[in-house]
Design a protein around this motif. Sequence first.
Motif, PDB file in Angstrom:
ATOM      1  N   LEU A  32       0.751  -1.210   0.007  1.00  0.00           N
ATOM      2  CA  LEU A  32      -0.120   0.040   0.127  1.00  0.00           C
ATOM      3  C   LEU A  32       1.042   1.176   0.091  1.00  0.00           C
ATOM      4  CD1 LEU A  32      -3.041  -0.443   2.647  1.00  0.00           C
ATOM      5  CD2 LEU A  32      -3.083  -0.292   0.010  1.00  0.00           C
ATOM      6  N   VAL A  33       1.864   1.218   0.884  1.00  0.00           N
ATOM      7  CA  VAL A  33       2.860   2.389   0.670  1.00  0.00           C
ATOM      8  C   VAL A  33       4.010   2.518  -0.257  1.00  0.00           C
ATOM      9  CG1 VAL A  33       4.259   3.713   2.285  1.00  0.00           C
ATOM     10  CG2 VAL A  33       2.720   2.346   3.252  1.00  0.00           C
ATOM     11  N   THR A  34       3.270   2.167  -1.649  1.00  0.00           N
ATOM     12  CA  THR A  34       4.379   2.517  -2.761  1.00  0.00           C
ATOM     13  C   THR A  34       3.408   3.092  -3.881  1.00  0.00           C
ATOM     14  OG1 THR A  34       3.385   0.455  -4.027  1.00  0.00           O
ATOM     15  CG2 THR A  34       5.153   0.102  -2.486  1.00  0.00           C
ATOM     16  N   PRO A  35       3.987   3.436  -4.952  1.00  0.00           N
ATOM     17  CA  PRO A  35       3.295   4.374  -5.857  1.00  0.00           C
ATOM     18  C   PRO A  35       2.544   3.397  -6.763  1.00  0.00           C
ATOM     19  CG  PRO A  35       5.519   4.424  -5.924  1.00  0.00           C
ATOM     20  CD  PRO A  35       5.521   3.656  -5.107  1.00  0.00           C
ATOM     21  N   MET A  36       2.545   2.145  -6.609  1.00  0.00           N
ATOM     22  CA  MET A  36       1.683   1.267  -7.159  1.00  0.00           C
ATOM     23  C   MET A  36       0.105   1.512  -7.196  1.00  0.00           C
ATOM     24  SD  MET A  36       1.506  -2.948  -7.350  1.00  0.00           S
ATOM     25  CE  MET A  36       1.228  -3.103  -5.336  1.00  0.00           C
ATOM     26  N   ARG A  37      -0.702   1.648  -8.416  1.00  0.00           N
ATOM     27  CA  ARG A  37      -1.988   1.791  -8.176  1.00  0.00           C
ATOM     28  C   ARG A  37      -2.879   0.609  -7.980  1.00  0.00           C
ATOM     29  NH1 ARG A  37       0.465   5.200 -11.753  1.00  0.00           N
ATOM     30  NH2 ARG A  37      -0.229   7.415 -11.505  1.00  0.00           N
TER      31      ARG A  37
END
Lengths: 240, 273
Positions: free
Chosen positions: B104-109
Amino acid sequence: MSPPAALRAAGLVKSYRRGRAVDGVDLTVALGERVALLGPNGAGKTTTLLMCLGAVTPDAGTVEILGHRLPRERSHALARVGFTAGYLPLPERMRVVEYLRLYARLAGLRRPDVAARAALDRFGVSHLARAMGTELSSGQKTLVGIAKAVLHRPALLVLDEPTASLDPDVALRVRTGLREISAELGTALLVTSHNMVEVERLCERVVFLSAGQVVANGTPAQIIDRYGHDDLEGVFLHLS
Amino acid sequence: MPTIEVYHGAAASFWRVMAIARRHAYVLQRSPHRLFDIIVWPVVDVILFGTIGVFAAGRLGGAGQVALYLLVGVVLWHVVYQAQISLATGFLEETWSRTVLSLLVTPMREWEYVAGVALFGLVKLLGGVGAVALIAWAAYAFKITTLGWGLIPVAALLLAVGWAIALFVIGLVLRFGSGAEALAWGILFVVMPLSGTFYPVSALPAVLRPIGTLLPTTHAFAAGRAFAQGAATPWHELGLAAAGTAVMLALGFGYVVWMLRVFRARGFVTRYS
């Protein structure tokens, strides 16, 4: 209009069924600044961090990372953020280098292998690249977790209890690595810890939380002076 | 110190999708027991239903039809099963390994994550459906190619339904936690009998027929049987299946987005950290 900070959170409020966990917290971390978020268990530190990272939605308040407002610009904001927590495990079925490559790709890096190698080198754990997550000691897991968080040279590094249950040698290596990253790359740090000695050595500013509210905010020396104690541990006990 | 070069836009999304697919490839590679879903169940199913079909064909006049219904049904069923199970258990893997917060704490959508798991799910699907088709051909001389080109739209619709059901399961796990994970396997066994997988929906008890008729899987299986029997292209069934699938996908996406909002609002991420 104020210049963008690494993190600017204003008026954060979060209630759970058991009560209000965070009650109007304002928290700003300037570019390159090293800030500790302290407080006893249940003070609202982790909830505050999770709201700042967009993993928990605040009931009220706003969060901006490098000028990007959450949750609308979450992806852009988190591209410049690194995060790890002492309580988070490594995936069981991946080698360290595979794990680092995964997060390098998620951060958008073109050369994940180079970034993984550089991050492992920085913390002196290159020899663990081929190890499975389950084969590592808790200290090694922490170092790999921090290596993961700094792979993409974030502008803001958020660490929740990064050195919990580490021996002094590994904790020193973590602190040294973090100070180097901050100095070399201008990375801002936001750290929670129960180790007051570590906080005094690592951080320039301390924010104390108690019952979900900010009760003190200043340099370690200012706070120690204000409360008339010899060290942060005394202040911690005073404010808890 | 080496310089950092970063992808942006569509290229960044592409590599994130590939990274998630690869992460799940590692999980499968190092968890041989996961092959149970991909190989063992499919083989057990085709032997069970194929043998029932052969037995019935020997006992009943003109019962070749029964064998055809069962074999077409079991092969197509595994398209739904593999699509659903691979996407749903892909997300469950993140809860088991407590990587939800880290992801969740990554830029991944969110869509990049779903696309990555679904992409690797296609590989699993090819393995599972391939195993079923191979056994059906080797043991019962049933060639899935008897469906002709009609296999493509039917399989595509069933694949999409499988993903829609998986999104619903993921939404339930986000909302209710690990307690809902049994649905990853169980929900399909509610859908299967209602969908006329092995029989026309008219064979269902009258009270259940309206429910069966509403399911897109019912029309996709009916279309599959029509293709296997060499009948004219069943446009009506394909149209109903496509419309129902579109509705299910929209509901599945809507539900998982809603539950993700609830997940963030109630701080449920701490369940997995």
